[in-house]
Structure formats: structure tokens, C-alpha cells
Design an enzyme around this catalytic site. Structure first.
Site, PDB file in Angstrom:
ATOM      1  N   ARG A 186     -25.900 -10.198  -3.336  1.00  0.00           N
ATOM      2  CA  ARG A 186     -25.067  -9.753  -4.461  1.00  0.00           C
ATOM      3  C   ARG A 186     -25.893  -9.481  -5.709  1.00  0.00           C
ATOM      4  O   ARG A 186     -25.628  -8.518  -6.430  1.00  0.00           O
ATOM      5  CB  ARG A 186     -23.958 -10.777  -4.709  1.00  0.00           C
ATOM      6  CG  ARG A 186     -22.841 -10.652  -3.652  1.00  0.00           C
ATOM      7  CD  ARG A 186     -21.888 -11.794  -3.709  1.00  0.00           C
ATOM      8  NE  ARG A 186     -20.638 -11.538  -2.972  1.00  0.00           N
ATOM      9  CZ  ARG A 186     -19.748 -12.461  -2.691  1.00  0.00           C
ATOM     10  NH1 ARG A 186     -19.944 -13.713  -3.079  1.00  0.00           N
ATOM     11  NH2 ARG A 186     -18.645 -12.155  -2.027  1.00  0.00           N
TER      12      ARG A 186
ATOM     13  N   PHE B 288      -6.090  -9.951  -9.590  1.00  0.00           N
ATOM     14  CA  PHE B 288      -6.945  -8.913  -9.011  1.00  0.00           C
ATOM     15  C   PHE B 288      -6.553  -8.531  -7.585  1.00  0.00           C
ATOM     16  O   PHE B 288      -7.206  -7.691  -6.966  1.00  0.00           O
ATOM     17  CB  PHE B 288      -8.421  -9.353  -9.055  1.00  0.00           C
ATOM     18  CG  PHE B 288      -8.712 -10.645  -8.327  1.00  0.00           C
ATOM     19  CD1 PHE B 288      -8.884 -10.675  -6.954  1.00  0.00           C
ATOM     20  CD2 PHE B 288      -8.823 -11.842  -9.028  1.00  0.00           C
ATOM     21  CE1 PHE B 288      -9.152 -11.855  -6.272  1.00  0.00           C
ATOM     22  CE2 PHE B 288      -9.094 -13.039  -8.359  1.00  0.00           C
ATOM     23  CZ  PHE B 288      -9.261 -13.037  -6.983  1.00  0.00           C
TER      24      PHE B 288
ATOM     25  N   ARG C 147     -23.539 -17.914   2.934  1.00  0.00           N
ATOM     26  CA  ARG C 147     -23.048 -18.013   1.543  1.00  0.00           C
ATOM     27  C   ARG C 147     -24.242 -18.040   0.577  1.00  0.00           C
ATOM     28  O   ARG C 147     -24.189 -17.438  -0.494  1.00  0.00           O
ATOM     29  CB  ARG C 147     -22.181 -19.262   1.363  1.00  0.00           C
ATOM     30  CG  ARG C 147     -20.923 -19.312   2.222  1.00  0.00           C
ATOM     31  CD  ARG C 147     -19.815 -18.412   1.764  1.00  0.00           C
ATOM     32  NE  ARG C 147     -19.382 -18.670   0.408  1.00  0.00           N
ATOM     33  CZ  ARG C 147     -18.366 -18.034  -0.177  1.00  0.00           C
ATOM     34  NH1 ARG C 147     -17.698 -17.082   0.480  1.00  0.00           N
ATOM     35  NH2 ARG C 147     -18.020 -18.296  -1.409  1.00  0.00           N
TER      36      ARG C 147
ATOM     37  N   LYS D 221     -18.861  -4.544   2.510  1.00  0.00           N
ATOM     38  CA  LYS D 221     -17.674  -3.979   1.862  1.00  0.00           C
ATOM     39  C   LYS D 221     -17.867  -2.490   1.523  1.00  0.00           C
ATOM     40  O   LYS D 221     -18.989  -1.955   1.602  1.00  0.00           O
ATOM     41  CB  LYS D 221     -17.380  -4.793   0.603  1.00  0.00           C
ATOM     42  CG  LYS D 221     -16.942  -6.239   0.888  1.00  0.00           C
ATOM     43  CD  LYS D 221     -16.577  -6.966  -0.414  1.00  0.00           C
ATOM     44  CE  LYS D 221     -16.086  -8.370  -0.162  1.00  0.00           C
ATOM     45  NZ  LYS D 221     -15.678  -9.037  -1.428  1.00  0.00           N
TER      46      LYS D 221
ATOM     47  N   GLU E  50     -11.094 -15.706  10.904  1.00  0.00           N
ATOM     48  CA  GLU E  50     -11.497 -14.357  10.503  1.00  0.00           C
ATOM     49  C   GLU E  50     -12.165 -13.602  11.659  1.00  0.00           C
ATOM     50  O   GLU E  50     -11.919 -12.404  11.856  1.00  0.00           O
ATOM     51  CB  GLU E  50     -12.422 -14.440   9.285  1.00  0.00           C
ATOM     52  CG  GLU E  50     -11.691 -14.913   8.031  1.00  0.00           C
ATOM     53  CD  GLU E  50     -12.601 -15.261   6.858  1.00  0.00           C
ATOM     54  OE1 GLU E  50     -12.071 -15.707   5.830  1.00  0.00           O
ATOM     55  OE2 GLU E  50     -13.837 -15.090   6.965  1.00  0.00           O
TER      56      GLU E  50
ATOM     57  N   THR F  93     -20.120 -15.070  -6.285  1.00  0.00           N
ATOM     58  CA  THR F  93     -19.126 -13.981  -6.280  1.00  0.00           C
ATOM     59  C   THR F  93     -19.421 -12.949  -7.369  1.00  0.00           C
ATOM     60  O   THR F  93     -19.355 -11.742  -7.133  1.00  0.00           O
ATOM     61  CB  THR F  93     -17.713 -14.570  -6.503  1.00  0.00           C
ATOM     62  OG1 THR F  93     -17.510 -15.656  -5.598  1.00  0.00           O
ATOM     63  CG2 THR F  93     -16.642 -13.519  -6.309  1.00  0.00           C
TER      64      THR F  93
ATOM     65  N   TYR G 120      -6.858 -11.316   2.716  1.00  0.00           N
ATOM     66  CA  TYR G 120      -7.014 -11.930   1.389  1.00  0.00           C
ATOM     67  C   TYR G 120      -5.726 -12.601   0.913  1.00  0.00           C
ATOM     68  O   TYR G 120      -5.542 -12.772  -0.290  1.00  0.00           O
ATOM     69  CB  TYR G 120      -7.495 -10.888   0.384  1.00  0.00           C
ATOM     70  CG  TYR G 120      -8.996 -10.632   0.449  1.00  0.00           C
ATOM     71  CD1 TYR G 120      -9.910 -11.668   0.256  1.00  0.00           C
ATOM     72  CD2 TYR G 120      -9.500  -9.365   0.677  1.00  0.00           C
ATOM     73  CE1 TYR G 120     -11.275 -11.444   0.310  1.00  0.00           C
ATOM     74  CE2 TYR G 120     -10.880  -9.130   0.730  1.00  0.00           C
ATOM     75  CZ  TYR G 120     -11.757 -10.185   0.538  1.00  0.00           C
ATOM     76  OH  TYR G 120     -13.116  -9.981   0.579  1.00  0.00           O
TER      77      TYR G 120
ATOM     78  N   HIS H 280     -18.651 -10.000   2.162  1.00  0.00           N
ATOM     79  CA  HIS H 280     -17.781 -11.172   2.347  1.00  0.00           C
ATOM     80  C   HIS H 280     -18.436 -12.085   3.362  1.00  0.00           C
ATOM     81  O   HIS H 280     -19.034 -11.605   4.334  1.00  0.00           O
ATOM     82  CB  HIS H 280     -16.406 -10.749   2.891  1.00  0.00           C
ATOM     83  CG  HIS H 280     -15.628 -11.922   3.427  1.00  0.00           C
ATOM     84  ND1 HIS H 280     -14.875 -12.737   2.617  1.00  0.00           N
ATOM     85  CD2 HIS H 280     -15.562 -12.473   4.679  1.00  0.00           C
ATOM     86  CE1 HIS H 280     -14.357 -13.724   3.346  1.00  0.00           C
ATOM     87  NE2 HIS H 280     -14.754 -13.584   4.604  1.00  0.00           N
TER      88      HIS H 280
ATOM     89  N   ASN I  36     -18.437  -6.381  -4.705  1.00  0.00           N
ATOM     90  CA  ASN I  36     -19.608  -7.253  -4.596  1.00  0.00           C
ATOM     91  C   ASN I  36     -20.253  -7.254  -3.204  1.00  0.00           C
ATOM     92  O   ASN I  36     -20.853  -8.232  -2.785  1.00  0.00           O
ATOM     93  CB  ASN I  36     -19.265  -8.661  -5.079  1.00  0.00           C
ATOM     94  CG  ASN I  36     -18.138  -9.285  -4.295  1.00  0.00           C
ATOM     95  OD1 ASN I  36     -17.657  -8.703  -3.326  1.00  0.00           O
ATOM     96  ND2 ASN I  36     -17.728 -10.475  -4.686  1.00  0.00           N
TER      97      ASN I  36
HETATM   98  N1  UDP Z   1     -12.576 -10.992  -6.709  1.00  0.00           N
HETATM   99  C1  UDP Z   1     -12.254 -10.145  -7.751  1.00  0.00           C
HETATM  100  N2  UDP Z   1     -12.150 -10.674  -9.014  1.00  0.00           N
HETATM  101  C2  UDP Z   1     -12.340 -11.998  -9.274  1.00  0.00           C
HETATM  102  C3  UDP Z   1     -12.648 -12.844  -8.192  1.00  0.00           C
HETATM  103  C4  UDP Z   1     -12.771 -12.311  -6.923  1.00  0.00           C
HETATM  104  O1  UDP Z   1     -12.074  -8.940  -7.564  1.00  0.00           O
HETATM  105  O2  UDP Z   1     -12.207 -12.418 -10.433  1.00  0.00           O
HETATM  106  C5  UDP Z   1     -12.706 -10.434  -5.342  1.00  0.00           C
HETATM  107  C6  UDP Z   1     -14.170 -10.289  -4.909  1.00  0.00           C
HETATM  108  O3  UDP Z   1     -14.307  -9.112  -4.121  1.00  0.00           O
HETATM  109  C7  UDP Z   1     -14.364 -11.538  -4.077  1.00  0.00           C
HETATM  110  C8  UDP Z   1     -12.991 -11.653  -3.387  1.00  0.00           C
HETATM  111  O4  UDP Z   1     -12.072 -11.284  -4.408  1.00  0.00           O
HETATM  112  O5  UDP Z   1     -15.431 -11.418  -3.174  1.00  0.00           O
HETATM  113  C9  UDP Z   1     -12.647 -13.036  -2.868  1.00  0.00           C
HETATM  114  O6  UDP Z   1     -12.819 -13.964  -3.908  1.00  0.00           O
HETATM  115  P1  UDP Z   1     -13.466 -15.400  -3.626  1.00  0.00           P
HETATM  116  O7  UDP Z   1     -13.253 -16.227  -4.851  1.00  0.00           O
HETATM  117  O8  UDP Z   1     -12.952 -15.921  -2.327  1.00  0.00           O
HETATM  118  O9  UDP Z   1     -15.032 -15.058  -3.562  1.00  0.00           O
HETATM  119  P2  UDP Z   1     -16.098 -14.975  -2.372  1.00  0.00           P
HETATM  120  O10 UDP Z   1     -15.737 -16.050  -1.364  1.00  0.00           O
HETATM  121  O11 UDP Z   1     -16.019 -13.590  -1.795  1.00  0.00           O
HETATM  122  O12 UDP Z   1     -17.423 -15.230  -3.049  1.00  0.00           O
END
Ligand code: UDP
Length: 140
Positions: free
Chosen positions: A104, A59, A87, A11, A128, A93, A51, A117, A114
Site C-alpha cells: 500500500r 464509505f 497483512r 483491487k 472469503e 489501510t 464488505y 485486500h 488501496n
Molecule cells: N475503506 C474506505 N475508507 C475508510 C476505510 C476503509 O474506503 O475510511 C475501504 C478500503 O478500501 C479498505 C476497505 O474499505 O481496504 C475495508 O476496510 P478495513 O478497515 O477492513 O481495511 P483493510 O482490512 O482492507 O485494511
């Protein structure tokens, strides 16, 4: 376990801090192979589509603005159980909740910025990957 492909994004917070090599080293050390990779600037439309599952979340706007704020590196990673493995390597996250040694925990700035992705299912990985790569760009 089956060999899988997953989709990854390094990112904007990672590209801005010149961390693409450090993160790729963690990916490769985990046994994942980078079988496609390119540095791109994603458009607002692409970020919103990517997204869209989070469209109703508070957010969402901030997330889209962040994803278009600097270049990203999009990747296809291949390996045994690649989807779950990546993952694990990424970590939670929220970096404050991520396990030691994860990308992370090591590099992310915040829950939003973070660093990485990774697809969360085989179905999403296929969708994707197709959003960013044509078949002949993936070289296994
Ligand atoms: N995100 C954010 N605030 C939150 C949760 C998620 O800005 O409270 C953003 C963050 O960049 C995250 C992305 O949204 O990676 C997608 O969220 P998801 O829950 O799918 O998390 P991931 O799969 O990336 O761990």
C-alpha cells in the site's frame, strides 16, 4: 508456525494501472505462494456481500462502486503464518500511514483505492476463499 491460506484481492486501482505483476512479485518475495488466482469482474451483489461488515459505514456505497469499477484479481496465498504475514506485506489501510516497502505504501492511491485486500482472521480467510474458489481450483 503453521502453514495457512489467506484470501487476497488485487483491487481495481491495481488492475487498471497494470500493477498485478509488480504486486505479485512483492507477495512472492515475502515467501507467500500464489496457489490460486483468477481475474474476474465482481458483481454488485458479491461486493455488497463481501464488505457487508462495513454496510453502516459512510464509505460503503463508494467502496462497492469502486470494487465493481474494473476487473479484480482474486487469489489464495499460502505460507507459514500467511494471514498475518500478508497483512504485514499489505501495510496499513491508509497508505499515508503504511510502512515503507509495503504494497500500500508503494502502490495505493488512497485509503479507499488501496490496491489490495487480505483476510484479517483464519475464520474470514476460510469464508472469503469459499466465496470465490472451489476446492479443485486451489493447487498447493
Ligand atoms: N475503506 C474506505 N475508507 C475508510 C476505510 C476503509 O474506503 O475510511 C475501504 C478500503 O478500501 C479498505 C476497505 O474499505 O481496504 C475495508 O476496510 P478495513 O478497515 O477492513 O481495511 P483493510 O482490512 O482492507 O485494511
Amino acid at each position: 508456525m503453521a502453514v495457512e491460506r489467506t484470501f487476497s484481492i488485487l483491487k481495481p486501482d491495481a488492475t487498471e494501472r497494470n500493477l498485478t505483476g509488480a504486486i505479485n512479485a512483492m507477495i512472492e518475495k515475502a515467501g507467500l505462494r500464489i496457489v490460486a488466482q483468477k481475474r474476474v469482474r465482481i458483481t454488485k451483489d458479491q461486493a455488497e456481500q463481501f464488505y457487508s461488515v462495513h454496510k453502516a459505514r459512510p464509505f460503503f456505497g463508494e467502496l462497492v462502486d469502486f470494487m465493481i469499477s474494473a476487473p479484480v484479481v482474486v487469489q489464495v496465498l499460502e505460507g507459514e503464518g500467511a494471514i498475518a504475514k500478508y497483512r504485514d506485506v499489505m501495510g496499513a489501510t491508509d497508505p499515508s500511514k503504511a510502512a515503507d516497502g509495503t504494497i500500500r505504501k508503494t502502490h495505493a492511491k488512497s485509503i479507499g483505492e488501496n490496491s489490495v485486500h487480505g483476510s484479517d482472521s483464519a475464520e474470514n480467510a476460510a469464508i472469503e476463499i469459499a466465496q470465490f474458489f472451489s476446492g479443485n481450483e486451489i493447487v498447493g
